[in-house]
Design an enzyme around this catalytic site. Structure first.
Site, PDB file in Angstrom:
ATOM      1  N   CYS A  37      -7.621  -2.130   8.150  1.00 31.25           N
ATOM      2  CA  CYS A  37      -6.228  -2.134   7.682  1.00 31.25           C
ATOM      3  C   CYS A  37      -5.735  -0.713   7.445  1.00 31.25           C
ATOM      4  O   CYS A  37      -4.638  -0.342   7.876  1.00 31.25           O
ATOM      5  CB  CYS A  37      -6.092  -2.968   6.407  1.00 31.25           C
ATOM      6  SG  CYS A  37      -6.340  -4.736   6.718  1.00 31.25           S
TER       7      CYS A  37
ATOM      8  N   GLU B 177       0.819  -1.214   0.000  1.00 31.14           N
ATOM      9  CA  GLU B 177       0.000   0.000   0.000  1.00 31.14           C
ATOM     10  C   GLU B 177       0.855   1.267   0.000  1.00 31.14           C
ATOM     11  O   GLU B 177       1.864   1.342   0.676  1.00 31.14           O
ATOM     12  CB  GLU B 177      -0.914   0.022   1.231  1.00 31.14           C
ATOM     13  CG  GLU B 177      -1.892  -1.132   1.295  1.00 31.14           C
ATOM     14  CD  GLU B 177      -2.915  -1.116   0.165  1.00 31.14           C
ATOM     15  OE1 GLU B 177      -3.050  -0.085  -0.511  1.00 31.14           O
ATOM     16  OE2 GLU B 177      -3.571  -2.165  -0.034  1.00 31.14           O
TER      17      GLU B 177
ATOM     18  N   ARG C 277     -17.823  -0.920   5.180  1.00 29.05           N
ATOM     19  CA  ARG C 277     -18.958  -1.532   4.487  1.00 29.05           C
ATOM     20  C   ARG C 277     -19.450  -2.764   5.218  1.00 29.05           C
ATOM     21  O   ARG C 277     -20.535  -3.260   4.968  1.00 29.05           O
ATOM     22  CB  ARG C 277     -18.556  -1.916   3.060  1.00 29.05           C
ATOM     23  CG  ARG C 277     -18.654  -0.724   2.147  1.00 29.05           C
ATOM     24  CD  ARG C 277     -18.492  -1.151   0.712  1.00 29.05           C
ATOM     25  NE  ARG C 277     -17.404  -0.388   0.133  1.00 29.05           N
ATOM     26  CZ  ARG C 277     -16.701  -0.768  -0.899  1.00 29.05           C
ATOM     27  NH1 ARG C 277     -16.931  -1.915  -1.478  1.00 29.05           N
ATOM     28  NH2 ARG C 277     -15.750  -0.002  -1.356  1.00 29.05           N
TER      29      ARG C 277
ATOM     30  N   HIS D 107      -1.236  -6.023   1.509  1.00 27.31           N
ATOM     31  CA  HIS D 107      -2.524  -6.724   1.431  1.00 27.31           C
ATOM     32  C   HIS D 107      -2.311  -8.012   0.646  1.00 27.31           C
ATOM     33  O   HIS D 107      -1.721  -7.986  -0.445  1.00 27.31           O
ATOM     34  CB  HIS D 107      -3.574  -5.856   0.730  1.00 27.31           C
ATOM     35  CG  HIS D 107      -4.519  -5.193   1.691  1.00 27.31           C
ATOM     36  ND1 HIS D 107      -4.770  -3.847   1.672  1.00 27.31           N
ATOM     37  CD2 HIS D 107      -5.292  -5.707   2.703  1.00 27.31           C
ATOM     38  CE1 HIS D 107      -5.650  -3.558   2.638  1.00 27.31           C
ATOM     39  NE2 HIS D 107      -5.979  -4.658   3.273  1.00 27.31           N
TER      40      HIS D 107
HETATM   41  N1  PCA Z   1      -8.266  -7.110   6.247  1.00 30.78           N
HETATM   42  C1  PCA Z   1      -9.158  -6.033   6.575  1.00 30.78           C
HETATM   43  C2  PCA Z   1      -9.056  -5.874   8.051  1.00 30.78           C
HETATM   44  C3  PCA Z   1      -8.403  -7.097   8.549  1.00 30.78           C
HETATM   45  C4  PCA Z   1      -7.850  -7.754   7.356  1.00 30.78           C
HETATM   46  O1  PCA Z   1      -7.116  -8.745   7.352  1.00 30.78           O
HETATM   47  C5  PCA Z   1      -8.879  -4.768   5.769  1.00 30.78           C
HETATM   48  O2  PCA Z   1      -8.420  -4.871   4.616  1.00 30.78           O
HETATM   49  O3  PCA Z   1      -9.134  -3.662   6.254  1.00 30.78           O
END
Ligand code: PCA
Length: 211
Positions: A145, A80, A90, A170
């Site tokens: 996140c 990111e 959501r 991610h």
């Molecule tokens: N993904 C979520 C929160 C926890 C996770 O593993 C997110 O992308 O915000």
């Protein structure tokens, strides 16, 4: 030896497991890129996650911070670029709360966004050299996140440790997460867990080498 704090998240929503947690657990205690990995799991509840993270940053005083989470639906690993000072959920968090159009940080002086301090392009190049397709992502979403990335960068910057590389990966679904999707929902792209763990390890290597 430098310490690299690696976090994953607990399972959330309808997902039976969280591949980010499995990767963090698998790499805990290893030496990667010349740094010792210290892994921890964060709850999928923004305020509990931020206080757990603050505690981890204070206890371990890490030289680098690699936060990871699941982005179900993304076809490949991503690093990111930015965290926004916004929460707009959501789906509810694991405490049942849904924040809409809400700031991630309520201080009047809190910046609208923080940029990741990881070497983004080097991480993507490291993945490519390891045979792993991946990319920079320009949105971490507006869920837990993004919130945790915002607070990690905010905490480091306010505590005079803004030079500590810190960012967020991610990861896609693994097979277990993809298999748990109801048949009436679109199929999720997935990567085998070992490949997700390898991608996190390669990113940690790239970050560790720069310390
Ligand atoms: N993904 C979520 C929160 C926890 C996770 O593993 C997110 O992308 O915000």
């Amino acid at each position: 030896m430098p310490a690299l704090l690696l976090t994953g998240f607990e399972p959330f929503h309808t997902h039976p497991t969280n591949p980010s947690a499995q990767a963090a657990e698998a790499l805990d205690g290893l030496t990667v890129g010349g740094a010792r990995v210290v892994s921890a799991l964060l709850p999928v509840e923004p305020h509990a996650a931020a206080s757990a993270l603050r505690e981890l940053l204070n206890t371990h005083q890490p030289d680098a911070v690699l936060l990871t989470g699941l982005a179900a639906g993304r076809p490949q690993v991503t690093v990111e670029r930015v965290a926004l000072n916004v929460m707009d959920f959501r789906i509810p968090d694991n405490a049942g709360q849904t924040y809409r159009d809400h700031p991630a940080h309520t201080d009047a002086g809190a910046p609208s966004a923080y940029l990741s301090t990881l070497p983004l392009r080097a991480v993507v190049d490291g993945w490519r050299q390891a045979g792993i397709p991946g990319d920079v992502s320009n949105t971490a979403g507006l869920y837990v996140c993004n919130f945790v990335l915002y607070h990690a960068l905010d905490w480091l910057s306010r505590s005079g440790r803004g030079e500590v590389p810190c960012g967020f990966l991610h990861v896609p679904a693994n097979a277990e997460v993809a298999l748990a999707m109801p048949e009436d929902r679109p199929a999720l792209p997935y990567l085998p867990q070992d490949e997700i763990t390898r991608a996190v390890r390669v990113a940690a290597e790239v970050v560790g080498r720069g310390l």
